[in-house]
Design a protein around this motif. Sequence first.
Motif, mmCIF file in Angstrom:
data_model
loop_
_atom_site.group_PDB
_atom_site.id
_atom_site.type_symbol
_atom_site.label_atom_id
_atom_site.label_comp_id
_atom_site.label_asym_id
_atom_site.label_seq_id
_atom_site.Cartn_x
_atom_site.Cartn_y
_atom_site.Cartn_z
ATOM 1 N N ASN A 1 11.283 0.398 3.867
ATOM 2 C CA ASN A 1 11.524 0.570 5.299
ATOM 3 C C ASN A 1 10.443 -0.064 6.159
ATOM 4 O O ASN A 1 10.614 -0.240 7.362
ATOM 5 N N THR A 2 9.323 -0.410 5.517
ATOM 6 C CA THR A 2 8.207 -1.041 6.222
ATOM 7 C C THR A 2 7.324 -1.709 5.180
ATOM 8 O O THR A 2 7.499 -1.491 3.967
ATOM 9 N N CYS A 3 6.356 -2.512 5.606
ATOM 10 C CA CYS A 3 5.500 -3.229 4.664
ATOM 11 C C CYS A 3 4.754 -2.288 3.720
ATOM 12 O O CYS A 3 4.549 -2.616 2.537
ATOM 13 N N SER A 4 4.346 -1.150 4.202
ATOM 14 C CA SER A 4 3.577 -0.224 3.358
ATOM 15 C C SER A 4 4.373 0.239 2.142
ATOM 16 O O SER A 4 3.795 0.620 1.117
ATOM 17 N N ASP A 5 5.703 0.187 2.226
ATOM 18 C CA ASP A 5 6.532 0.577 1.084
ATOM 19 C C ASP A 5 6.458 -0.444 -0.049
ATOM 20 O O ASP A 5 6.907 -0.155 -1.171
ATOM 21 N N LEU A 6 5.915 -1.631 0.231
ATOM 22 C CA LEU A 6 5.760 -2.647 -0.812
ATOM 23 C C LEU A 6 4.399 -2.578 -1.495
ATOM 24 O O LEU A 6 4.155 -3.314 -2.462
ATOM 25 N N ASP A 7 3.527 -1.701 -1.016
ATOM 26 C CA ASP A 7 2.195 -1.582 -1.617
ATOM 27 C C ASP A 7 2.312 -1.289 -3.114
ATOM 28 O O ASP A 7 2.954 -0.311 -3.517
ATOM 29 N N GLY A 8 1.695 -2.158 -3.914
ATOM 30 C CA GLY A 8 1.688 -1.940 -5.358
ATOM 31 C C GLY A 8 2.957 -2.357 -6.067
ATOM 32 O O GLY A 8 3.031 -2.287 -7.302
ATOM 33 N N VAL A 9 3.961 -2.814 -5.343
ATOM 34 C CA VAL A 9 5.224 -3.219 -5.965
ATOM 35 C C VAL A 9 5.061 -4.620 -6.571
ATOM 36 O O VAL A 9 4.682 -5.562 -5.879
ATOM 37 N N LYS A 10 5.330 -4.726 -7.862
ATOM 38 C CA LYS A 10 5.309 -6.037 -8.511
ATOM 39 C C LYS A 10 6.621 -6.736 -8.182
ATOM 40 O O LYS A 10 7.685 -6.341 -8.656
ATOM 41 N N PHE A 11 6.509 -7.752 -7.345
ATOM 42 C CA PHE A 11 7.685 -8.397 -6.767
ATOM 43 C C PHE A 11 7.823 -9.802 -7.326
ATOM 44 O O PHE A 11 6.940 -10.639 -7.147
ATOM 45 N N ARG A 12 8.925 -10.069 -8.004
ATOM 46 C CA ARG A 12 9.143 -11.399 -8.577
ATOM 47 C C ARG A 12 9.334 -12.433 -7.480
ATOM 48 O O ARG A 12 10.092 -12.235 -6.541
ATOM 49 N N VAL A 13 8.625 -13.547 -7.616
ATOM 50 C CA VAL A 13 8.811 -14.679 -6.711
ATOM 51 C C VAL A 13 8.988 -15.942 -7.544
ATOM 52 O O VAL A 13 8.615 -15.996 -8.714
ATOM 53 N N MET A 14 9.585 -16.963 -6.932
ATOM 54 C CA MET A 14 9.635 -18.276 -7.574
ATOM 55 C C MET A 14 8.210 -18.817 -7.695
ATOM 56 O O MET A 14 7.298 -18.335 -7.034
ATOM 57 N N THR A 15 8.068 -19.840 -8.527
ATOM 58 C CA THR A 15 6.747 -20.440 -8.724
ATOM 59 C C THR A 15 6.441 -21.345 -7.529
ATOM 60 O O THR A 15 6.422 -22.564 -7.635
ATOM 61 N N ASN A 16 6.188 -20.696 -6.406
ATOM 62 C CA ASN A 16 5.968 -21.385 -5.137
ATOM 63 C C ASN A 16 4.733 -20.769 -4.492
ATOM 64 O O ASN A 16 4.723 -19.572 -4.179
ATOM 65 N N PRO A 17 3.666 -21.546 -4.301
ATOM 66 C CA PRO A 17 2.410 -20.973 -3.798
ATOM 67 C C PRO A 17 2.560 -20.237 -2.468
ATOM 68 O O PRO A 17 1.947 -19.183 -2.276
#
Length: 333
Positions: free
Chosen positions: A155-171
Amino acid sequence: MIKKALYTPLIASAFIAHVASAEQWKYAFEESLTEVQGVYATKFKEHIEANSDYTIQLFPYGTLGESADIMEQAQAGILQFVNQSPGFTGALIPEAQVFFIPYILPADQDHLARFFKESKAVNEDFKTLYADQGLELLKMYPEGEVAMTTKEAINTCSDLDGVKFRVMTNPLLVETYKSFGATPTPLPWGEVYGGLQTNIIQGQENPTFYLYSTKIYEVTDHITYTGHSNFTTAIMANQDFYSELSEADQQLVQDAAAAAFDYIVEYQKALETTELEKIKAAKPDMNITVLSDEQRQCFKDAAAEVEAKFVEMTGDSGNAILTQLKADLEATK
């Protein structure tokens, strides 16, 4: 958005040599035949074949390897055409990462289509950058708003704290999710479903149609629309191949790219609604959230930090692209 596949250059080259003929052009892309890039490729093929004696051999995802593999084949001239997102091309052409600055692209689909069609940055400046890598940029086009899928509610950025989030290999995408508060984790697409299933990662992002077609909804519980990005992709030709075509054949290719563009910008508009309905039917307890302007503010605030990182990564060239892109967005409102 790329799934894992086995690949060796020798096998791929032998296979292509077997199926190709003098009148046949080869075109590889990063998705299945029924997904957005596949639909675009089919329309491109239909136009070429209806207006010439050439045929197009399509190679959907997995036929010839991962995204990096098909790009190498296009640069080497094994493939005549390749469709690849700037998310992967960003390692080759750093300026292409501009499309991953949060909130840089408009949410309005008509504005977005006009931008891609008329933008000087896209249709002139990027052509030069792609040419430096042996590629003729034909078209960039949108695939749909990117949504986050996660195990827990966002619901906000703080909810992503510590979440391992998959991203493409893009810096720059790594920097984006750092600025959002997550722990960005670059992974090849083939490891994403299993990574979510085993909790190695707890989130990933993709357009809605891809969430359905790849069944990622099965291993996540929340879909969140933050409005931060629209997935952008591009079709390119091997530059040596393109430059050796007659003027008439070059126009044929340009017309095919334009016809497929006009079709796909309308086609992909409906996918968010139709594919989301399919997800709801398949998983009725899926939690779907569209963040309010207030909830999005922290993500928007992070955009300034990501933009600064982009300029730092790409220098004067990237800054010039960014300036022109912003001017083009204003001009196409």
